[in-house]
Enzyme design. Sequence first.
Site, PDB file in Angstrom:
ATOM      1  N   LYS A 143       3.329  -0.023  63.783  1.00 60.32           N
ATOM      2  CA  LYS A 143       3.006  -0.366  63.157  1.00 60.32           C
ATOM      3  C   LYS A 143       2.412   0.522  62.391  1.00 60.32           C
ATOM      4  O   LYS A 143       1.948   1.026  60.901  1.00 60.32           O
ATOM      5  CB  LYS A 143       0.918  -1.184  63.820  1.00 60.32           C
ATOM      6  CG  LYS A 143       1.418  -2.367  63.629  1.00 60.32           C
ATOM      7  CD  LYS A 143       0.526  -3.370  64.742  1.00 60.32           C
ATOM      8  CE  LYS A 143       1.402  -4.759  65.298  1.00 60.32           C
ATOM      9  NZ  LYS A 143       0.691  -5.417  65.962  1.00 60.32           N
ATOM     10  N   GLN A 168      -5.400  -5.065  67.712  1.00 62.17           N
ATOM     11  CA  GLN A 168      -4.284  -5.349  68.711  1.00 62.17           C
ATOM     12  C   GLN A 168      -5.483  -6.688  69.233  1.00 62.17           C
ATOM     13  O   GLN A 168      -6.102  -5.550  70.531  1.00 62.17           O
ATOM     14  CB  GLN A 168      -3.704  -3.941  69.136  1.00 62.17           C
ATOM     15  CG  GLN A 168      -3.396  -4.516  69.804  1.00 62.17           C
ATOM     16  CD  GLN A 168      -1.844  -4.832  69.324  1.00 62.17           C
ATOM     17  OE1 GLN A 168      -1.398  -5.021  67.983  1.00 62.17           O
ATOM     18  NE2 GLN A 168      -1.099  -6.322  69.767  1.00 62.17           N
ATOM     19  N   ASP A 185      -4.071  -9.916  59.918  1.00 60.91           N
ATOM     20  CA  ASP A 185      -2.653 -10.743  61.388  1.00 60.91           C
ATOM     21  C   ASP A 185      -3.033 -11.912  60.866  1.00 60.91           C
ATOM     22  O   ASP A 185      -2.203 -13.156  61.220  1.00 60.91           O
ATOM     23  CB  ASP A 185      -3.903 -10.239  62.667  1.00 60.91           C
ATOM     24  CG  ASP A 185      -2.808  -9.402  64.084  1.00 60.91           C
ATOM     25  OD1 ASP A 185      -1.771  -8.899  63.513  1.00 60.91           O
ATOM     26  OD2 ASP A 185      -3.548  -8.264  64.186  1.00 60.91           O
TER      27      ASP A 185
END
Length: 292
Positions: free
Chosen positions: A53, A97, A120
């Site tokens: 990322k 995460q 997300d």
Amino acid sequence: MYKLIDGKHVAAGIRLEIASEVRKIRETGRKIPHLAAILVGNDGSSETYVANKVKDCHEVGFKSTLQRYESSITEAFLLERIVELNANTDVDAFIVQLPLPKHISEYKIIEAIDPAKDADGFHPENLGRMMTGLPGFLPATPSGIMDLLKYYDIQTRGANCVVVGRSNIVGRPLSVLMSQKGTDATVTLTHSLTKNLDKVVSEAEIVIAAIGSPGFIKAGMVKKGAVVIDVGTTRVPYTGPKSGYRLTGDVDFENVAQKCSFITPVPGGVGPMTRVTLLKNTLLAVKKVEIL
Ligand code: NAP
């Protein structure tokens, strides 16, 4: 002969478009989009995802920052970091995460994220927006899969689509997106307690496997001419020269591919699309005034 759905290629094209938008932002003197990430612990897969990322951000010209913490941190400590990121006007969007250590509630953490910074797309408000067809942040993997289907002009209207796996981040939101107006597939969402799964899958024109069980979908389960999307990425030990493992999908690719019209490989199918959707969501966060 099947056609390979090349997520790497499609994602690279989207990154170029994003990079061009970032150049315009830079030229007009506006703030550079900033995606932040929090990584707790040192799970191998999570390390790789977060490193990718950061690399993607660099490639398109985003600013990226990474906060790393030991797996021993408390839930309260992590919640405080989220409050800070929510308030930080330089950060447009961020991710925490997953998975998190067992003593930290993923639900509490996701709910604490400002929905307007939720790269997300996991916050209940964004999931609710998706459910009702309102604009918002879509969960990265399902949204990336929808982009792949569009890119390859795969006919979804009235198609019988079977999604295998009902997680909150992949299977369940995908079942919503595939059945929404405009996409118009007829969706069956299956899971570990589904009866006669082989038969259910064999009636699908579009099969989407998100289970985490290497090679689970066999050729005998798939209808001739089906479109098969493999979300699974399991690290399987491998005595090759490099990392000692290889990423393996939920589909027995070699045998299933022979029956398909379209199929995604693992790696190089869905994974790159998940990554690029995070970048898309960050740009959306920059324009949040218009959407939320
Ligand atoms: P998850 O939370 O691990 O859940 C797995 C789902 O599969 C559950 O709904 C489970 O059913 C179902 N399942 C398990 N065994 C089954 C069986 N024998 N028959 C039918 N259904 C079965 O799932 P996830 O987080 O969505 O992850 C799934 C896979 O996708 C993993 O390999 C993950 O690494 C991968 N993934 C890849 C990407 C990407 O970008 N490529 C992104 C996210 C996830 P129950 O609900 O009944 O337990």
